[in-house]
Design a protein around this motif. Structure first.
Motif, short mmCIF file in Angstrom:
data_model
loop_
_atom_site.label_atom_id
_atom_site.label_comp_id
_atom_site.label_asym_id
_atom_site.label_seq_id
_atom_site.Cartn_x
_atom_site.Cartn_y
_atom_site.Cartn_z
N LYS A 54 0.73 -0.97 -0.34
CA LYS A 54 -0.39 -0.21 0.09
C LYS A 54 0.72 0.86 0.06
O LYS A 54 1.72 0.51 -0.59
CB LYS A 54 -1.40 -0.39 1.10
N HIS B 116 -8.61 -3.40 -5.99
CA HIS B 116 -8.42 -3.67 -5.05
C HIS B 116 -9.49 -2.54 -3.85
O HIS B 116 -9.63 -1.63 -4.07
CB HIS B 116 -6.96 -3.16 -3.73
N GLU C 59 -10.97 -10.96 -1.35
CA GLU C 59 -11.09 -10.09 -0.52
C GLU C 59 -12.34 -9.53 0.85
O GLU C 59 -12.50 -8.66 0.10
CB GLU C 59 -9.87 -8.72 -0.16
N ILE D 127 -10.53 -6.25 6.03
CA ILE D 127 -9.74 -5.92 5.94
C ILE D 127 -8.25 -4.55 6.36
O ILE D 127 -9.04 -3.69 6.83
CB ILE D 127 -9.35 -5.02 4.74
N GLY D 128 -7.48 -4.90 6.96
CA GLY D 128 -6.54 -4.48 8.15
C GLY D 128 -7.81 -3.95 9.22
O GLY D 128 -7.06 -3.39 10.22
N GLY E 40 -7.46 -10.42 4.28
CA GLY E 40 -8.17 -10.19 4.86
C GLY E 40 -7.68 -10.62 6.37
O GLY E 40 -7.65 -11.48 7.43
N SER E 41 -6.85 -9.56 6.78
CA SER E 41 -5.69 -10.07 8.23
C SER E 41 -5.11 -10.85 8.74
O SER E 41 -4.95 -11.67 9.51
CB SER E 41 -6.80 -9.80 9.36
N LEU F 262 -3.27 -12.68 -0.46
CA LEU F 262 -3.49 -11.45 -0.52
C LEU F 262 -2.79 -10.71 1.03
O LEU F 262 -3.64 -10.44 1.55
CB LEU F 262 -3.90 -11.50 -1.27
N GLY G 204 -1.61 -7.49 3.79
CA GLY G 204 -1.59 -6.28 3.60
C GLY G 204 -0.77 -5.98 4.86
O GLY G 204 1.06 -5.58 4.80
N GLY G 205 -0.79 -6.15 5.99
CA GLY G 205 0.08 -5.36 7.12
C GLY G 205 1.23 -5.60 7.88
O GLY G 205 1.87 -5.27 8.04
C1 PEP Z 1 -5.37 -5.89 1.43
O1 PEP Z 1 -4.91 -4.84 1.65
O2 PEP Z 1 -4.99 -6.82 0.80
C2 PEP Z 1 -4.82 -6.74 2.80
C3 PEP Z 1 -5.90 -8.04 2.97
O3 PEP Z 1 -4.60 -6.04 4.18
P1 PEP Z 1 -4.87 -6.60 5.76
O4 PEP Z 1 -3.42 -7.83 5.59
O5 PEP Z 1 -3.51 -5.47 6.41
O6 PEP Z 1 -5.80 -7.25 6.12
#
Ligand code: PEP
Length: 252
Positions: free
Chosen positions: A11, A97, A169, A174-175, A214-215, A234, A236-237
């Motif tokens: 991101k 996204h 997702e 997500i996040g 998703g997390s 996929l 993110g954090g």
């Molecule tokens: C994302 O942004 O695609 C994602 C899955 O983020 P996170 O893992 O932080 O929930």
């Protein structure tokens, strides 16, 4: 056998120095790992793709962009084309996204054009989709997911799916620290494969990698990835920390 994939979406994080450093650490951390049938992808911001791609060249790490415009060039201030992304060393792009849909008004129609442009440029697409919390609560998630896929992808031919990676997702995960349960992920991934079979054929549906996002964290990755129709994640954090990202790769 379907390819497993762990993709990190950075991101709008990591300046140039941080991007180079994290790339180096990830490359080093998986150097001796036998990545059987598994791809590792990282997606830095546009401005850092070139330097990250240079570092990653010849390693087990691949580099993706986080977005792309569908036009080749022109008066589209702030946008970046497929040709520009390829010129700096990436042939993979994340499209659709939820943050792009939510904050930048991306619609299924725009995404259909972006997908066409990416494929015409021989790029691979990581196509994201998923329902928001109200849609899940109303039990509309199957319908939402089906219409997102239909509107943005179902004009394609079966052969085009060789260059498509799907990333389910759920936006509510997500996040947020909230994760879909492994059973919820499996249920919808199996549904996605079914609608792909109905629209195309079983061989096509069975060959597509469907990631969950998703997390995902080291603590939950193994259980989610153990599900039959979940082919990776996929991230993110947790992709911003080399130890967490490595632990997630190890969980596959
Ligand atoms: C994302 O942004 O695609 C994602 C899955 O983020 P996170 O893992 O932080 O929930």
């Amino acid at each position: 056998m379907r390819t497993k994939i762990v993709a990190g979406n950075w991101k709008m994080n990591n300046d140039l120095k941080e991007s180079k450093s994290l790339t180096k650490k990830i490359i080093k951390s998986i150097k001796k790992t036998a990545l059987k049938n598994t791809r590792v992808i990282i997606a830095p911001t546009f401005v850092n793709i070139e330097r990250v791609a240079k570092k990653a060249k010849g390693t087990k790490v691949e580099v993706a962009a986080q977005n792309m415009h569908f036009e080749k060039s022109g008066a589209f201030t702030g946008e970046v084309s497929a040709e520009m992304i390829k010129a700096v060393g990436s042939k993979i792009v994340i499209l659709g996204h939820s943050e792009r849909r939510q904050y930048f008004g991306e619609t299924d129609e725009m995404l259909a054009k972006k997908v066409n442009t990416a494929l015409a440029n021989k790029m691979e697409v990581i196509f994201c989709f998923g329902e928001v919390l109200d849609e899940r609560k109303a039990n509309n998630h199957f319908k939402v997911v089906e219409s997102q896929l239909k509107n943005a992808l179902f004009h394609l031919e079966a052969k085009d799916f060789k260059n498509i990676i799907l990333a389910y997702e759920p936006v509510w995960a997500i996040g947020t620290g909230e994760t879909a349960s492994p059973e919820q992920a499996q249920e919808i991934h199996a549904f996605i494969r079914k609608i792909l079979t109905d629209k195309y054929d079983e061989a096509t549906a069975e060959s597509i990698s469907i990631l969950y996002g998703g997390s995902v964290k080291p603590a939950n990755a193994k259980e989610i990835f153990s599900k039959q129709d979940v082919d990776g994640g996929l991230i993110g954090g947790a992709a911003l920390n080399k130890d967490d990202f490595k632990a997630i790769i190890d969980a596959i």
